[in-house]
Design an enzyme around this catalytic site. Structure first.
Site, mmCIF file in Angstrom:
data_model
loop_
_atom_site.group_PDB
_atom_site.id
_atom_site.type_symbol
_atom_site.label_atom_id
_atom_site.label_comp_id
_atom_site.label_asym_id
_atom_site.label_seq_id
_atom_site.Cartn_x
_atom_site.Cartn_y
_atom_site.Cartn_z
ATOM 1 N N HIS A 83 -40.408 12.058 61.712
ATOM 2 C CA HIS A 83 -41.610 11.376 61.873
ATOM 3 C C HIS A 83 -41.092 10.043 60.670
ATOM 4 C CE1 HIS A 83 -44.240 13.406 64.277
ATOM 5 N NE2 HIS A 83 -44.341 14.450 63.341
ATOM 6 N N ASP A 89 -40.154 19.123 69.894
ATOM 7 C CA ASP A 89 -41.522 19.127 68.929
ATOM 8 C C ASP A 89 -42.479 18.625 69.591
ATOM 9 O OD1 ASP A 89 -41.587 19.526 65.544
ATOM 10 O OD2 ASP A 89 -43.133 18.196 66.706
ATOM 11 N N HIS A 146 -44.772 17.040 68.413
ATOM 12 C CA HIS A 146 -45.188 15.814 68.027
ATOM 13 C C HIS A 146 -44.392 14.798 68.460
ATOM 14 C CE1 HIS A 146 -47.355 18.818 65.237
ATOM 15 N NE2 HIS A 146 -48.295 17.784 65.400
ATOM 16 N N ASP A 180 -43.423 23.644 67.544
ATOM 17 C CA ASP A 180 -45.171 23.817 67.681
ATOM 18 C C ASP A 180 -45.720 23.439 68.861
ATOM 19 O OD1 ASP A 180 -43.822 21.340 67.429
ATOM 20 O OD2 ASP A 180 -44.695 20.670 65.553
HETATM 21 ZN ZN LIG Z 1 -44.238 18.801 65.124
#
Ligand SMILES: [Zn+2]
Length: 303
Positions: A121, A158, A160, A241
């Site tokens: 991120h 991932d 996200h 995740d």
């Molecule tokens: Zn994540």
């Protein structure tokens, strides 16, 4: 197959009750050591400032490494440093660059970096979303600048979207960023029409998507793009995740889906990159899921 970690990665503490906790990495380390007792481990070196400055601003590097503080340094609502965090993120980044050096030297073909904090991120100038330095992005830039590679892939499964990795390379055709992720979800980026200079491929998936939609997105959209790019090295942002047990998302994958996608990525590495593949741990917040998925991933990686 080579494995990297460092004890400092266990000492980074973003605060009580934080999902990105040291127990995550302990779970991965125990599970991978038990499943592959003969696999060689290396201690991650500390990343250099020069390596960090290839993708991060001088301001961010200085903020994370040179700010004096007691207790905790809060970077945003979700992201904080303890006194051990600078060493942890330096070792996490250093694992990636050392793993790239090892596979480029032909010492091993595949490497997995069991490290934290995660990185994908963080943008050039902002550390966010549990992430400090963007380890996989530094590894990609290191491969381009130190090894002269012209085509490097970051494959990110991932749950996200890796907004930081996309942001860093969206204007750099030498690095392709390909991601499947739940959308809408933090950080709200990663729509299919975000294409960079043709080097960004996003497959947003709705909550509850499950294995069939996940595999279809990779089979039909992401893997063909990676194959067409003919990467000389594959990097993986390996977050677990998207598993059905994860408390932060609802993509509903199984451990077997991580075996599958890893096998597909290994296939691309074998076709174009002499098998060279470096995977870095990103997210994953259920400890049982982390154990099962990291073992499934490493098992598929070492084939
Ligand atoms: Zn994540």
């Amino acid at each position: 197959m080579l494995l990297y970690t460092h004890p400092a990665c266990l000492a980074h503490d973003p605060g009580p009750g934080h999902p990105e906790c040291p127990a995550r990495l302990e779970a991965v380390l125990h599970a991978v050591r038990a499943a592959f007792p003969l696999a060689p481990w290396r201690e991650a070196p500390r990343a250099t400032r020069d390596a960090l400055l290839r993708v991060h601003t001088r301001d961010l590097v200085s903020r994370l490494l040179d700010t004096p503080f007691d207790g905790r340094l809060r970077l945003d609502e979700d992201t904080a440093m303890s006194v051990d965090s600078a060493e942890a993120t330096l070792r996490a980044v250093g694992a990636g660059t050392a793993a790239v050096d090892a596979v480029m030297a032909g010492e091993h073909t595949q490497a997995f970096c069991a490290v934290r904090p995660p990185g994908h991120h963080s943008t050039r100038g902002v550390a966010m979303g549990f992430c400090l330095f963007n380890s996989v992005a530094v590894a990609a830039a290191h491969a381009v600048h130190e090894h002269g590679l012209e085509r490097v892939v970051i494959a990110d499964f991932d749950v996200h979207h890796g907004n930081g990795s996309q942001d860093i390379f969206a204007g750099d055709a030498r690095v392709m960023y390909a991601s499947s992720h739940q959308w809408p979800l933090y950080p709200d980026s990663g729509r299919a029409d975000e294409r960079g200079v043709g080097n960004v491929v996003n497959a947003p998936l709705p909550p509850g998507a499950g294995s069939v939609a996940f595999r279809a997105a990779w089979r039909e959209r992401l893997l063909p793009a990676l194959d067409g790019f003919r990467p000389q090295l594959l990097l993986i942002s390996a977050g677990f995740d998207a598993h059905r047990l994860d408390p932060l998302a609802q993509l509903e994958l199984e451990a077997d889906d991580y075996s599958w996608i890893t096998g597909e990525l290994v296939g691309i590495a074998v076709r174009h990159a002499q098998g060279r593949i470096v995977s870095m741990l990103e997210g994953g917040y259920d400890l049982d899921a982390l154990r099962a998925c990291s073992v499934a991933h490493v098992d598929a990686l070492r084939q």
